[in-house]
Design a protein around this motif. Structure first.
Motif, PDB file in Angstrom:
ATOM      1  N   UNK A  41       0.720  -1.106  -0.058  1.00 49.00           N
ATOM      2  CA  UNK A  41      -0.064   0.024   0.063  1.00 49.00           C
ATOM      3  C   UNK A  41       0.801   1.345   0.141  1.00 49.00           C
ATOM      4  N   UNK A  42       2.037   1.167  -0.109  1.00 48.40           N
ATOM      5  CA  UNK A  42       3.029   2.521   0.038  1.00 48.40           C
ATOM      6  C   UNK A  42       3.090   3.240  -1.219  1.00 48.40           C
ATOM      7  N   UNK A  43       3.005   2.292  -2.405  1.00 45.14           N
ATOM      8  CA  UNK A  43       3.250   2.905  -3.885  1.00 45.14           C
ATOM      9  C   UNK A  43       4.296   3.618  -4.118  1.00 45.14           C
ATOM     10  N   UNK A  44       5.653   3.319  -3.976  1.00 45.90           N
ATOM     11  CA  UNK A  44       6.649   4.146  -4.182  1.00 45.90           C
ATOM     12  C   UNK A  44       6.740   4.493  -5.574  1.00 45.90           C
ATOM     13  N   UNK A  45       6.412   3.940  -6.399  1.00 40.22           N
ATOM     14  CA  UNK A  45       6.542   4.348  -8.180  1.00 40.22           C
ATOM     15  C   UNK A  45       5.616   5.463  -8.125  1.00 40.22           C
ATOM     16  N   UNK A  46       4.349   5.477  -7.585  1.00 45.37           N
ATOM     17  CA  UNK A  46       3.310   6.156  -7.887  1.00 45.37           C
ATOM     18  C   UNK A  46       3.779   7.716  -7.115  1.00 45.37           C
ATOM     19  N   UNK A  47       4.270   7.398  -5.808  1.00 46.20           N
ATOM     20  CA  UNK A  47       4.809   8.868  -5.259  1.00 46.20           C
ATOM     21  C   UNK A  47       5.954   9.585  -6.023  1.00 46.20           C
ATOM     22  N   UNK A  48       6.855   8.587  -6.608  1.00 42.47           N
ATOM     23  CA  UNK A  48       7.879   9.355  -7.050  1.00 42.47           C
ATOM     24  C   UNK A  48       7.399   9.957  -8.475  1.00 42.47           C
ATOM     25  N   UNK A  49       6.422   9.486  -9.321  1.00 40.49           N
ATOM     26  CA  UNK A  49       5.732  10.219 -10.411  1.00 40.49           C
ATOM     27  C   UNK A  49       5.019  11.488  -9.621  1.00 40.49           C
ATOM     28  N   UNK A  53       5.546  15.105 -10.869  1.00 39.58           N
ATOM     29  CA  UNK A  53       4.475  15.909 -11.601  1.00 39.58           C
ATOM     30  C   UNK A  53       4.504  17.356 -10.777  1.00 39.58           C
ATOM     31  N   UNK A  54       4.652  17.203  -9.199  1.00 38.66           N
ATOM     32  CA  UNK A  54       4.472  18.538  -8.465  1.00 38.66           C
ATOM     33  C   UNK A  54       5.759  19.464  -8.916  1.00 38.66           C
ATOM     34  N   UNK A  55       6.795  19.117  -9.207  1.00 42.69           N
ATOM     35  CA  UNK A  55       8.047  19.806  -9.227  1.00 42.69           C
ATOM     36  C   UNK A  55       8.274  20.498 -10.728  1.00 42.69           C
ATOM     37  N   UNK A  56       8.047  19.405 -11.698  1.00 41.38           N
ATOM     38  CA  UNK A  56       8.176  19.501 -13.188  1.00 41.38           C
ATOM     39  C   UNK A  56       7.153  20.209 -13.892  1.00 41.38           C
ATOM     40  N   UNK A  57       5.926  19.829 -13.590  1.00 41.38           N
ATOM     41  CA  UNK A  57       4.780  20.276 -14.474  1.00 41.38           C
ATOM     42  C   UNK A  57       4.026  21.259 -13.856  1.00 41.38           C
TER      43      UNK A  57
END
Length: 87
Positions: A41-49, A53-57
């Motif tokens: 339930x930690x979803x590290x790949x989704x958190x990384x994405x 998103x927050x920093x680049x888009x």
């Protein structure tokens, strides 16, 4: 690693529906579907994405809805109700 070896290490097919505000029209929402193998339930790949998103888009995130499929499970079987043979 290939997909099968990731699934053997508890990775699951994860789908996220990401709603975000359009940069030019902040009152409008747009939907983006992200799908990747990830660990629930930690979803590290989704958190990384989402961090990317927050920093680049430019589109500000509104909400994220996540669903994860079951991993590798034993095969299922059931009794056959009928059998038809065509000759």
């Amino acid at each position: 690693m290939n997909d099968l070896s990731l699934q053997l290490h508890d990775y699951r097919l994860t789908t996220a529906e990401i709603l975000y505000h359009l940069p030019d029209h902040p009152g409008l929402l747009q939907s983006f579907i992200w799908q990747h193998l990830d660990i629930a339930p930690k979803f590290p790949e989704l958190k990384r994405f989402l961090d990317f998103w927050s920093h680049s888009l430019d589109g500000k995130l509104h909400s994220v809805r996540v669903a994860a499929a079951e991993g590798i499970t034993p095969g299922r079987w059931g009794a056959v109700q009928a059998e038809f043979r065509v000759q």
